[in-house]
Design an enzyme around this catalytic site. Sequence first.
Site, PDB file in Angstrom:
ATOM      1  N   TRP A  59       0.849  -1.182   0.000  1.00  0.00           N
ATOM      2  CA  TRP A  59       0.000   0.000   0.000  1.00  0.00           C
ATOM      3  C   TRP A  59       0.887   1.235   0.000  1.00  0.00           C
ATOM      4  CZ3 TRP A  59      -4.417  -1.733  -1.276  1.00  0.00           C
ATOM      5  CH2 TRP A  59      -5.007  -2.856  -0.683  1.00  0.00           C
ATOM      6  N   HIS A  81      -1.258   2.538   4.250  1.00  0.00           N
ATOM      7  CA  HIS A  81      -0.575   2.293   5.523  1.00  0.00           C
ATOM      8  C   HIS A  81      -1.061   3.235   6.621  1.00  0.00           C
ATOM      9  CE1 HIS A  81       2.125  -0.923   4.572  1.00  0.00           C
ATOM     10  NE2 HIS A  81       2.442  -0.350   3.439  1.00  0.00           N
ATOM     11  N   ASP A 126       9.129   1.385   4.662  1.00  0.00           N
ATOM     12  CA  ASP A 126       9.426   1.641   3.242  1.00  0.00           C
ATOM     13  C   ASP A 126      10.610   2.598   3.095  1.00  0.00           C
ATOM     14  OD1 ASP A 126       7.612  -0.013   1.952  1.00  0.00           O
ATOM     15  OD2 ASP A 126       6.011   1.488   1.971  1.00  0.00           O
ATOM     16  N   ARG A 164      13.874   0.552   4.106  1.00  0.00           N
ATOM     17  CA  ARG A 164      14.378  -0.443   3.160  1.00  0.00           C
ATOM     18  C   ARG A 164      15.161   0.185   2.012  1.00  0.00           C
ATOM     19  NH1 ARG A 164      11.630  -0.955  -1.581  1.00  0.00           N
ATOM     20  NH2 ARG A 164      12.474  -3.018  -1.980  1.00  0.00           N
ATOM     21  N   HIS A 176       8.782  -7.514   2.896  1.00  0.00           N
ATOM     22  CA  HIS A 176       7.514  -6.824   2.612  1.00  0.00           C
ATOM     23  C   HIS A 176       6.514  -7.677   1.832  1.00  0.00           C
ATOM     24  CE1 HIS A 176       8.871  -2.502   3.570  1.00  0.00           C
ATOM     25  NE2 HIS A 176       9.945  -3.253   3.768  1.00  0.00           N
ATOM     26  N   HIS A 183       3.810  -1.906   9.784  1.00  0.00           N
ATOM     27  CA  HIS A 183       3.880  -1.875   8.317  1.00  0.00           C
ATOM     28  C   HIS A 183       3.504  -3.224   7.689  1.00  0.00           C
ATOM     29  CE1 HIS A 183       5.257   0.067   4.594  1.00  0.00           C
ATOM     30  NE2 HIS A 183       5.688  -1.135   4.257  1.00  0.00           N
ATOM     31  N   ASP A 233       0.968  -4.446   4.824  1.00  0.00           N
ATOM     32  CA  ASP A 233       1.418  -5.036   3.551  1.00  0.00           C
ATOM     33  C   ASP A 233       0.740  -6.361   3.231  1.00  0.00           C
ATOM     34  OD1 ASP A 233       3.216  -3.073   2.848  1.00  0.00           O
ATOM     35  OD2 ASP A 233       5.005  -4.209   3.410  1.00  0.00           O
ATOM     36  N   HIS A 287       1.062  -8.401  -2.727  1.00  0.00           N
ATOM     37  CA  HIS A 287       2.208  -8.720  -1.873  1.00  0.00           C
ATOM     38  C   HIS A 287       2.190 -10.161  -1.414  1.00  0.00           C
ATOM     39  CE1 HIS A 287       4.893  -5.326  -1.149  1.00  0.00           C
ATOM     40  NE2 HIS A 287       4.067  -4.932  -2.084  1.00  0.00           N
ATOM     41  N   HIS A 292       0.770  -3.444 -10.003  1.00  0.00           N
ATOM     42  CA  HIS A 292       1.102  -3.333  -8.589  1.00  0.00           C
ATOM     43  C   HIS A 292       0.850  -1.911  -8.078  1.00  0.00           C
ATOM     44  CE1 HIS A 292       3.218  -4.854  -4.964  1.00  0.00           C
ATOM     45  NE2 HIS A 292       3.393  -3.558  -4.775  1.00  0.00           N
ATOM     46  N   ASP A 330      -1.531  -0.484  -5.124  1.00  0.00           N
ATOM     47  CA  ASP A 330      -0.918   0.247  -4.002  1.00  0.00           C
ATOM     48  C   ASP A 330      -1.554   1.611  -3.803  1.00  0.00           C
ATOM     49  OD1 ASP A 330       1.055  -1.523  -3.319  1.00  0.00           O
ATOM     50  OD2 ASP A 330       2.702  -0.381  -4.203  1.00  0.00           O
TER      51      ASP A 330
END
Length: 301
Positions: free
Chosen positions: A19, A24, A60, A63, A75, A131, A135, A141, A164, A168
Amino acid sequence: MRFPSVAIVLPFAGSALAWGALGHRTIGAIAQNYLTPATTQWVTSLLGSATLLDVSTWADDYRSTAAGTFSAPFHYIDALDSPPSTCNVNYSRDCGSTGCIVSAITNYTSRAQSTSLSTAQKTDALKFLVHFLGDITQPLHDENIEKGGNGITVLWNGKSTNLHSVWDTAIPEKYVGGNTATYANNWAKEIIAKLSTGGAYASSLSSWISCTNPSTAQSCAVSWATDGNALICTNVLKTNPAGQELSGAYYNAAIPEVERQIAKGGVRLAAYLNTIATGKASILEEEDGGFEPITAPSEEN
Ligand SMILES: *[C@@H]1O[C@H](CO)[C@@H](O)[C@H](O)[C@H]1NC(C)=O
Ligand SMILES: *[C@@H]1O[C@H](CO)[C@@H](O)[C@H](O)[C@H]1NC(C)=O
């Protein structure tokens, strides 16, 4: 520190974003509403004045730092099923040697409760859980095909993008109008109303939080991944979206499912954190022969 080589990293970056900020943040705001006072106290001991909404997108950002690269596979889980005819998640088949969202939830569940780790390490563990419990509700995901749909080119308002990214960000933002904390809090309020007695989600709520015990983190996370993955067959790839314009009929079919996934993420996160903090598994209290969501004593902004 950012990756110096943006050109190499970009094609894969989207697969781990899940997302966008709106999804989120909304999950964080829903969860915050259902925390018990004891859980709020525990969360505050780790996050200070920050809310679950505030920390929901941290993983996010992390990472994409050099120090956080290791967490990129955490994730998602790359289900090697055969959509749209067969959807399933198999932990030993799908998790992969560098870990996945299921192993990460298991790991950070135990780290958040550790009595030997530092407060900073437990704070990171909590932020990861906020998170990843979001996800895992994003169907793409929980799917391997074309890197979780990153490799499926589609159209949105006539512009080329990938499937995707549409799930999201484009679908939820079209519905809500923006991705700031204000938009997220307003969407959370609508969803909380639907979760309340008489609301559209009231009868689903207890099943959505039926597996939220941190002592069975791995099997619960597999069940959440399986639930999200099922939507790949019934909705996301039900008809081949490749090359299609998705902002019309496809959006109309997707948005109710997107909102339900966000709702699930929010109530599961609350129930899970409540169990970690208090040992009690529920966000519901019995009232007049039925179950009512426990709502927080104080309204956040
Ligand atoms: C899950 O995957 C493993 C490893 O590929 C396989 O041995 C096992 O039979 C699978 N389980 C199910 C229920 O399909
Ligand atoms: C658990 O989390 C720590 C801290 O982020 C990380 O170093 C470690 O690799 C993780 N272990 C697994 C099995 O994911």
